[in-house]
Design a protein around this motif. Structure first.
Motif, mmCIF file in Angstrom:
data_model
loop_
_atom_site.group_PDB
_atom_site.id
_atom_site.type_symbol
_atom_site.label_atom_id
_atom_site.label_comp_id
_atom_site.label_asym_id
_atom_site.label_seq_id
_atom_site.Cartn_x
_atom_site.Cartn_y
_atom_site.Cartn_z
ATOM 1 N N THR B 206 0.819 -1.211 0.000
ATOM 2 C CA THR B 206 0.000 0.000 0.000
ATOM 3 C C THR B 206 0.853 1.260 0.000
ATOM 4 N N LEU B 207 1.945 1.214 0.722
ATOM 5 C CA LEU B 207 2.782 2.409 0.842
ATOM 6 C C LEU B 207 3.833 2.481 -0.263
ATOM 7 N N GLU B 208 3.709 1.604 -1.229
ATOM 8 C CA GLU B 208 4.618 1.628 -2.377
ATOM 9 C C GLU B 208 6.073 1.447 -1.943
ATOM 10 N N LEU B 209 6.252 0.530 -1.004
ATOM 11 C CA LEU B 209 7.592 0.245 -0.495
ATOM 12 C C LEU B 209 7.996 -1.179 -0.881
ATOM 13 N N GLU B 210 9.292 -1.439 -0.828
ATOM 14 C CA GLU B 210 9.746 -2.790 -1.059
ATOM 15 C C GLU B 210 9.339 -3.661 0.127
ATOM 16 N N PRO B 211 9.180 -4.936 -0.105
ATOM 17 C CA PRO B 211 8.867 -5.831 1.014
ATOM 18 C C PRO B 211 9.962 -5.740 2.073
ATOM 19 N N SER B 212 9.571 -5.834 3.314
ATOM 20 C CA SER B 212 10.478 -5.783 4.465
ATOM 21 C C SER B 212 11.225 -4.453 4.556
ATOM 22 N N ALA B 213 10.631 -3.386 4.044
ATOM 23 C CA ALA B 213 11.188 -2.057 4.268
ATOM 24 C C ALA B 213 10.883 -1.623 5.698
ATOM 25 N N ALA B 214 11.622 -0.635 6.175
ATOM 26 C CA ALA B 214 11.363 -0.105 7.516
ATOM 27 C C ALA B 214 10.279 0.966 7.438
ATOM 28 N N VAL B 215 9.371 0.957 8.394
ATOM 29 C CA VAL B 215 8.341 1.992 8.465
ATOM 30 C C VAL B 215 8.276 2.540 9.886
ATOM 31 N N LEU B 216 7.714 3.728 9.972
ATOM 32 C CA LEU B 216 7.525 4.364 11.266
ATOM 33 C C LEU B 216 6.084 4.115 11.713
ATOM 34 N N GLU B 217 5.939 3.536 12.886
ATOM 35 C CA GLU B 217 4.589 3.291 13.410
ATOM 36 C C GLU B 217 4.291 4.291 14.521
ATOM 37 N N ILE B 218 3.140 4.955 14.410
ATOM 38 C CA ILE B 218 2.733 5.944 15.409
ATOM 39 C C ILE B 218 1.428 5.478 16.030
ATOM 40 N N ARG B 219 1.425 5.338 17.341
ATOM 41 C CA ARG B 219 0.182 5.001 18.026
ATOM 42 C C ARG B 219 -0.253 6.218 18.821
ATOM 43 N N ARG B 220 -1.447 6.686 18.521
ATOM 44 C CA ARG B 220 -1.915 7.943 19.105
ATOM 45 C C ARG B 220 -3.221 7.776 19.859
ATOM 46 N N LEU B 221 -3.288 8.444 20.985
ATOM 47 C CA LEU B 221 -4.559 8.585 21.682
ATOM 48 C C LEU B 221 -4.905 10.067 21.669
ATOM 49 N N ALA B 222 -6.058 10.391 21.064
ATOM 50 C CA ALA B 222 -6.489 11.790 21.005
ATOM 51 C C ALA B 222 -7.454 12.068 22.148
ATOM 52 N N LEU B 223 -7.298 13.254 22.746
ATOM 53 C CA LEU B 223 -8.071 13.588 23.943
ATOM 54 C C LEU B 223 -8.816 14.902 23.762
ATOM 55 N N THR B 224 -9.929 15.022 24.478
ATOM 56 C CA THR B 224 -10.635 16.295 24.477
ATOM 57 C C THR B 224 -10.498 16.935 25.856
ATOM 58 N N TYR B 225 -11.315 17.913 26.133
ATOM 59 C CA TYR B 225 -11.254 18.595 27.427
ATOM 60 C C TYR B 225 -11.215 17.586 28.585
ATOM 61 N N HIS B 226 -10.537 17.976 29.639
ATOM 62 C CA HIS B 226 -10.422 17.145 30.832
ATOM 63 C C HIS B 226 -9.748 15.812 30.534
ATOM 64 N N ASP B 227 -8.971 15.770 29.436
ATOM 65 C CA ASP B 227 -8.242 14.557 29.063
ATOM 66 C C ASP B 227 -9.143 13.356 28.847
ATOM 67 N N ARG B 228 -10.328 13.594 28.371
ATOM 68 C CA ARG B 228 -11.216 12.469 28.055
ATOM 69 C C ARG B 228 -10.846 11.902 26.679
ATOM 70 N N PRO B 229 -10.638 10.595 26.582
ATOM 71 C CA PRO B 229 -10.214 9.983 25.316
ATOM 72 C C PRO B 229 -11.282 10.135 24.245
ATOM 73 N N VAL B 230 -10.826 10.321 23.017
ATOM 74 C CA VAL B 230 -11.746 10.486 21.898
ATOM 75 C C VAL B 230 -11.515 9.416 20.831
ATOM 76 N N GLU B 231 -10.275 9.205 20.492
ATOM 77 C CA GLU B 231 -9.958 8.388 19.320
ATOM 78 C C GLU B 231 -8.635 7.681 19.511
ATOM 79 N N LEU B 232 -8.571 6.469 18.972
ATOM 80 C CA LEU B 232 -7.343 5.692 19.001
ATOM 81 C C LEU B 232 -6.896 5.520 17.554
ATOM 82 N N ARG B 233 -5.619 5.695 17.316
ATOM 83 C CA ARG B 233 -5.168 5.685 15.929
ATOM 84 C C ARG B 233 -3.801 5.047 15.816
ATOM 85 N N ARG B 234 -3.630 4.251 14.774
ATOM 86 C CA ARG B 234 -2.324 3.686 14.495
ATOM 87 C C ARG B 234 -1.954 4.082 13.081
#
Lengths: 267, 267
Positions: B206-234
């Motif tokens: 999908t990312l137009e990379l060679e097989p077994s290429a290195a990628v950067l993985e980002i795991r994010r938790l998005a929060l709203t007011y009072h640090d209430r969780p909204v969304e989980l994203r990878r």
DNA sequence: AAGTGGTCTAGACCACCAT
DNA sequence: TGGTGGTCTAGACCACTTA
């Protein structure tokens, strides 16, 4: 008595707010090393009198320097030059954390130290003349015994003229603390660019990784007051059991967020 | 007339500063959607009168919300609820930048959309009951035509009950802007953990990379007011020609740094 | 011209720290 | 107890936007 009131009136072009001018003068005094790291500044009322402004204006200038982590206020005690050695600042520029468990400071091992000349690229980024002298050294960072990161650091010779291998080996705290207390250079900001790539053979060996494992590469430019470049650094990180942590929009210096736990337990 | 002055006196336990209490009430009103994104709040003098505090105290509360990018001040015009669609905020939560050249917003392509149940891990991170309903969808992000990142997003159903594939395809601005204007949920903070790893076969394709290429993985938790969780994203990022950008200790909301160029050209 | 935020001031009182 | 930062107030004036 501190004497830096003179330039104040001169710079009043009519548009720059007074507190910004005061902040500029304070920053210049800090850059000149007028107060040592950890030392107390004169009291706010004294500073206000010195600059010929009201306390409210003086406080607004200090407010911003506190938000930028340049100064630290302690109620009842005074306002101090922030120290990289203080516990609160130890992790400000070190964002590699265990994938689970608490943050701990890495133990550095000096792998190499030499002097050389800046490449054109390095000179451009560090604001040096082409071919100017630099120190080059590299550290292996371990956390709880595990090899986690490999740093390659380029530091202009003129910033740390008497730096030796021995000085680096015998430092007690972080490198930025060393820059601060020994060379009077205070790193206040860093700009980083991260990417993933395959480890070189030697890197994999050093980081106790399999050949052709993926590693995180961090290229950092560290800056001092007025965004003057201080140090260039390339880190290669083994992210099998550690991660790079970023808090976007989190409360930083404003001392806001009191009462709400920061919920750093992320995805 | 706005009516939220009542709880103010009640919460005066003698130690909480007044401006913090005012800030808390403002934040609660914002979380309740009293003012729409982009809408102007009452003037500072009006708000001060409403809360029964001086303008200085009211301003200190607003100061912090402005520093947190929740509100925006416009001199001569008013104080507004910050909008994720505004140009100034477009990149606040998107840190992938071209290795050279200017920042541009990625064009998203919706690859999948389905409904499901939260795993125990997801439920814990999102503060849901085990097995609660969630939306799952993924986007391919392109910059100047190049496949740069692959996002997998988990969003609690109860936050966006009427979300459909069509809504996602037809959105005009960023996803957080959609959350904000359509669901009244304002993402104000995100916590990210990054690591490098080898791309899975499908990811590489999908990312137009060679097989077994290195990628950067980002795991994010998005929060709203009072640090209430909204969304989980990878996110999985192709960092061959793009990088993750981080500014540590840089000026954020204080509108400081005027006059000094931010020198974002890093290592 | 009226209304908004931005700056600056002066002073009172409080909480905290050192001694 | 004296000095320090922290909070809160009240008011004046300015810069800017909008109509």
């Amino acid at each position: 008595m501190v004497t830096m009131a003179a330039p104040l009136a001169a710079a009043l072009d009519g548009t720059t707010p007074l507190y910004r001018e005061v902040k500029r003068l304070l920053t210049r005094a800090l850059a000149d090393g007028r107060w040592a790291p950890g030392e107390a500044l004169p009291s706010e009322s004294r500073l206000a009198a010195t600059f010929g402004v009201s306390i409210g204006t003086l406080r607004k200038a200090v407010d911003e320097l506190v938000a930028e982590r340049v100064l630290v206020r302690r109620q009842g005690s005074g306002t101090f030059v922030a120290t990289h050695g203080a516990s609160r600042y130890l992790f400000h520029f070190f964002h590699v954390v265990p994938e689970d468990g608490d943050r701990v400071l890495p133990e550095p091992e000096l792998l190499a130290f030499e002097r050389g000349r800046a490449t054109p690229d390095e000179a451009a980024k560090l604001g040096l003349a082409a071919g100017e002298r630099v120190h080059r050294f590299s550290n292996l960072l371990r956390i709880a015994g595990a090899a986690v990161a490999l740093d390659e650091i380029v530091l202009p010779h003129r910033i740390a003229p008497d730096l030796t291998e021995r000085v680096l080996r015998e430092r007690a705290s972080t490198i930025y603390h060393l820059y601060q207390v020994r060379y009077g250079v205070n790193v206040v900001r860093a700009v980083e660019r991260l990417r993933a790539r395959i480890a070189a053979r030697a890197e994999a060996r050093t980081l106790e990784l399999e050949p052709s494992a993926a590693v995180l590469e961090i290229r950092r430019l560290a800056l001092t007051y007025h965004d003057r470049p201080v140090e260039l650094r390339r880190s290669v990180v083994n992210t099998l059991h550690h991660e790079y942590f970023a808090d976007i929009g989190g409360i930083s210096g404003t001392s806001a967020g009191a009462g709400a736990d920061t919920g750093a337990g992320a995805a």
